[in-house]
Motif scaffolding. Structure first.
Motif, mmCIF file in Angstrom:
data_model
loop_
_atom_site.group_PDB
_atom_site.id
_atom_site.type_symbol
_atom_site.label_atom_id
_atom_site.label_comp_id
_atom_site.label_asym_id
_atom_site.label_seq_id
_atom_site.Cartn_x
_atom_site.Cartn_y
_atom_site.Cartn_z
ATOM 1 N N ARG A 13 0.835 -1.208 0.000
ATOM 2 C CA ARG A 13 0.000 0.000 0.000
ATOM 3 C C ARG A 13 0.866 1.253 0.000
ATOM 4 N NH1 ARG A 13 -3.614 -3.270 2.928
ATOM 5 N NH2 ARG A 13 -2.675 -2.809 4.926
ATOM 6 N N LEU A 14 1.958 1.239 0.774
ATOM 7 C CA LEU A 14 2.855 2.400 0.805
ATOM 8 C C LEU A 14 3.506 2.630 -0.569
ATOM 9 C CD1 LEU A 14 4.525 1.869 4.285
ATOM 10 C CD2 LEU A 14 3.066 3.797 3.613
ATOM 11 N N LEU A 15 3.925 1.563 -1.221
ATOM 12 C CA LEU A 15 4.490 1.713 -2.561
ATOM 13 C C LEU A 15 3.428 2.202 -3.537
ATOM 14 C CD1 LEU A 15 6.818 1.540 -4.539
ATOM 15 C CD2 LEU A 15 6.327 -0.902 -4.815
ATOM 16 N N GLY A 16 2.213 1.681 -3.420
ATOM 17 C CA GLY A 16 1.120 2.163 -4.261
ATOM 18 C C GLY A 16 0.873 3.648 -4.058
ATOM 19 N N GLY A 17 0.898 4.100 -2.806
ATOM 20 C CA GLY A 17 0.736 5.526 -2.514
ATOM 21 C C GLY A 17 1.865 6.351 -3.093
ATOM 22 N N THR A 18 3.086 5.822 -3.034
ATOM 23 C CA THR A 18 4.228 6.516 -3.621
ATOM 24 C C THR A 18 4.049 6.657 -5.126
ATOM 25 O OG1 THR A 18 5.725 5.742 -1.895
ATOM 26 C CG2 THR A 18 6.740 6.382 -3.980
ATOM 27 N N LEU A 19 3.583 5.599 -5.770
ATOM 28 C CA LEU A 19 3.372 5.670 -7.223
ATOM 29 C C LEU A 19 2.233 6.621 -7.581
ATOM 30 C CD1 LEU A 19 3.940 1.953 -8.284
ATOM 31 C CD2 LEU A 19 5.515 3.893 -8.481
ATOM 32 N N ARG A 20 1.187 6.665 -6.764
ATOM 33 C CA ARG A 20 0.109 7.646 -7.006
ATOM 34 C C ARG A 20 0.626 9.076 -6.871
ATOM 35 N NH1 ARG A 20 -5.416 5.512 -4.201
ATOM 36 N NH2 ARG A 20 -6.114 4.284 -5.990
ATOM 37 N N HIS A 21 1.432 9.301 -5.852
ATOM 38 C CA HIS A 21 2.021 10.630 -5.665
ATOM 39 C C HIS A 21 2.935 10.966 -6.842
ATOM 40 C CE1 HIS A 21 3.410 14.141 -3.495
ATOM 41 N NE2 HIS A 21 4.648 13.787 -3.795
ATOM 42 N N PRO B 212 2.935 8.992 -15.884
ATOM 43 C CA PRO B 212 1.900 9.087 -14.854
ATOM 44 C C PRO B 212 0.833 7.998 -14.986
ATOM 45 C CG PRO B 212 2.464 11.270 -15.611
ATOM 46 C CD PRO B 212 3.179 10.300 -16.528
ATOM 47 N N ASP B 213 0.433 7.666 -16.213
ATOM 48 C CA ASP B 213 -0.581 6.626 -16.411
ATOM 49 C C ASP B 213 -0.087 5.262 -15.930
ATOM 50 O OD1 ASP B 213 -2.407 8.414 -17.458
ATOM 51 O OD2 ASP B 213 -1.931 7.945 -19.537
ATOM 52 N N GLN B 214 1.157 4.937 -16.233
ATOM 53 C CA GLN B 214 1.721 3.663 -15.764
ATOM 54 C C GLN B 214 1.799 3.633 -14.248
ATOM 55 O OE1 GLN B 214 5.308 4.035 -18.084
ATOM 56 N NE2 GLN B 214 4.915 2.021 -18.994
ATOM 57 N N ALA B 215 2.258 4.725 -13.658
ATOM 58 C CA ALA B 215 2.380 4.782 -12.196
ATOM 59 C C ALA B 215 1.015 4.569 -11.535
ATOM 60 C CB ALA B 215 2.994 6.114 -11.763
ATOM 61 N N ARG B 216 -0.030 5.185 -12.076
ATOM 62 C CA ARG B 216 -1.388 4.998 -11.525
ATOM 63 C C ARG B 216 -1.850 3.546 -11.694
ATOM 64 N NH1 ARG B 216 -2.058 10.347 -13.033
ATOM 65 N NH2 ARG B 216 -2.464 9.861 -15.211
ATOM 66 N N ALA B 217 -1.602 2.970 -12.863
ATOM 67 C CA ALA B 217 -2.012 1.581 -13.113
ATOM 68 C C ALA B 217 -1.278 0.620 -12.180
ATOM 69 C CB ALA B 217 -1.757 1.212 -14.573
ATOM 70 N N PHE B 218 0.023 0.823 -11.984
ATOM 71 C CA PHE B 218 0.796 -0.042 -11.088
ATOM 72 C C PHE B 218 0.330 0.134 -9.650
ATOM 73 C CE2 PHE B 218 4.676 -0.059 -14.148
ATOM 74 C CZ PHE B 218 4.022 -0.957 -14.979
ATOM 75 N N ALA B 219 -0.019 1.367 -9.264
ATOM 76 C CA ALA B 219 -0.536 1.612 -7.911
ATOM 77 C C ALA B 219 -1.814 0.808 -7.695
ATOM 78 C CB ALA B 219 -0.792 3.100 -7.695
ATOM 79 N N GLU B 220 -2.704 0.783 -8.667
ATOM 80 C CA GLU B 220 -3.942 0.012 -8.540
ATOM 81 C C GLU B 220 -3.650 -1.481 -8.406
ATOM 82 O OE1 GLU B 220 -6.936 1.216 -7.866
ATOM 83 O OE2 GLU B 220 -5.841 3.120 -7.856
ATOM 84 N N GLN B 221 -2.685 -1.990 -9.171
ATOM 85 C CA GLN B 221 -2.308 -3.396 -9.053
ATOM 86 C C GLN B 221 -1.803 -3.695 -7.643
ATOM 87 O OE1 GLN B 221 -0.026 -3.266 -13.067
ATOM 88 N NE2 GLN B 221 -0.179 -5.422 -12.481
ATOM 89 N N LEU B 222 -1.006 -2.791 -7.079
ATOM 90 C CA LEU B 222 -0.463 -2.993 -5.734
ATOM 91 C C LEU B 222 -1.564 -2.957 -4.681
ATOM 92 C CD1 LEU B 222 2.772 -0.885 -6.145
ATOM 93 C CD2 LEU B 222 2.675 -3.358 -5.737
ATOM 94 N N TYR B 223 -2.536 -2.043 -4.835
ATOM 95 C CA TYR B 223 -3.652 -1.994 -3.886
ATOM 96 C C TYR B 223 -4.474 -3.278 -3.944
ATOM 97 C CZ TYR B 223 -2.724 2.943 -2.970
ATOM 98 O OH TYR B 223 -2.144 4.132 -2.605
ATOM 99 N N THR B 224 -4.665 -3.827 -5.131
ATOM 100 C CA THR B 224 -5.382 -5.095 -5.272
ATOM 101 C C THR B 224 -4.623 -6.214 -4.573
ATOM 102 O OG1 THR B 224 -6.372 -4.399 -7.363
ATOM 103 C CG2 THR B 224 -6.285 -6.772 -6.932
ATOM 104 N N LEU B 225 -3.306 -6.256 -4.774
ATOM 105 C CA LEU B 225 -2.472 -7.275 -4.140
ATOM 106 C C LEU B 225 -2.474 -7.130 -2.617
ATOM 107 C CD1 LEU B 225 -0.493 -9.627 -4.546
ATOM 108 C CD2 LEU B 225 1.324 -7.928 -4.885
ATOM 109 N N ALA B 226 -2.609 -5.906 -2.123
ATOM 110 C CA ALA B 226 -2.599 -5.643 -0.678
ATOM 111 C C ALA B 226 -3.964 -5.855 -0.026
ATOM 112 C CB ALA B 226 -2.121 -4.211 -0.417
ATOM 113 N N SER B 227 -4.966 -6.178 -0.803
ATOM 114 C CA SER B 227 -6.321 -6.366 -0.295
ATOM 115 C C SER B 227 -6.372 -7.482 0.750
ATOM 116 C CB SER B 227 -7.246 -6.712 -1.463
ATOM 117 O OG SER B 227 -8.451 -7.246 -1.003
#
Length: 137
Positions: free
Chosen positions: A25-33, A83-98
């Motif tokens: 989740r922290l890495l996902g947040g970093t990628l969103r930022h 930016p689009d890739q970073a957002r997409a990867f962040a979503e993948q990480l949030y799914t994995l962290a579910s």
């Protein structure tokens, strides 16, 4: 703590990121930022990630060719993202962290190394022990 290492191989090199739900989740947040405000960042300076074997990763905005690349033998790896890739990867990480996913992995980049897209990046939760990380010490 998110642990990571470059795993060299003649046929299937990759960067392996190992972490628990909160780390992902922290890495996902970093990628969103990063998607909102693209600027260079060193993984070691994120505060929640630690390298194994001296791997250094620089997260940088992609100007043309995105992907993870080695800059030279013994040099830092560059992870160039739009930016689009970073957002997409962040979503993948949030799914994995579910909470519904106690273990699994996501490919953040190509499935196999290639000149155009670079080195595969695999984020994993609960699948590998730290012994999979390469130590160059």
């Amino acid at each position: 703590m998110l642990r990571y290492s470059f795993l060299p191989s003649d046929y299937n090199p990759m960067v392996l990121l190992l972490g628990e739900a909160e780390d992902l989740r922290l890495l996902g947040g970093t990628l969103r930022h990063f998607a909102a405000e693209p600027r260079e960042a060193r993984f070691e300076e994120l505060g929640f990630a630690t390298p194994d074997g001296g791997t250094t990763i620089l997260l940088r905005p992609a100007s043309d060719r995105a992907g993870m690349r080695r800059t030279g033998e013994g040099e830092a790896l560059e992870w160039l993202l739009s930016p689009d890739q970073a957002r997409a990867f962040a979503e993948q990480l949030y799914t994995l962290a579910s909470p519904d996913s106690p273990a699994g992995s996501e490919m953040l980049g190509p499935d196999a190394a290639n000149a155009r897209e670079g080195i595969p990046v695999k984020a994993s939760r609960g699948e590998f022990s730290d012994s999979f990380l390469v130590s160059e010490r």
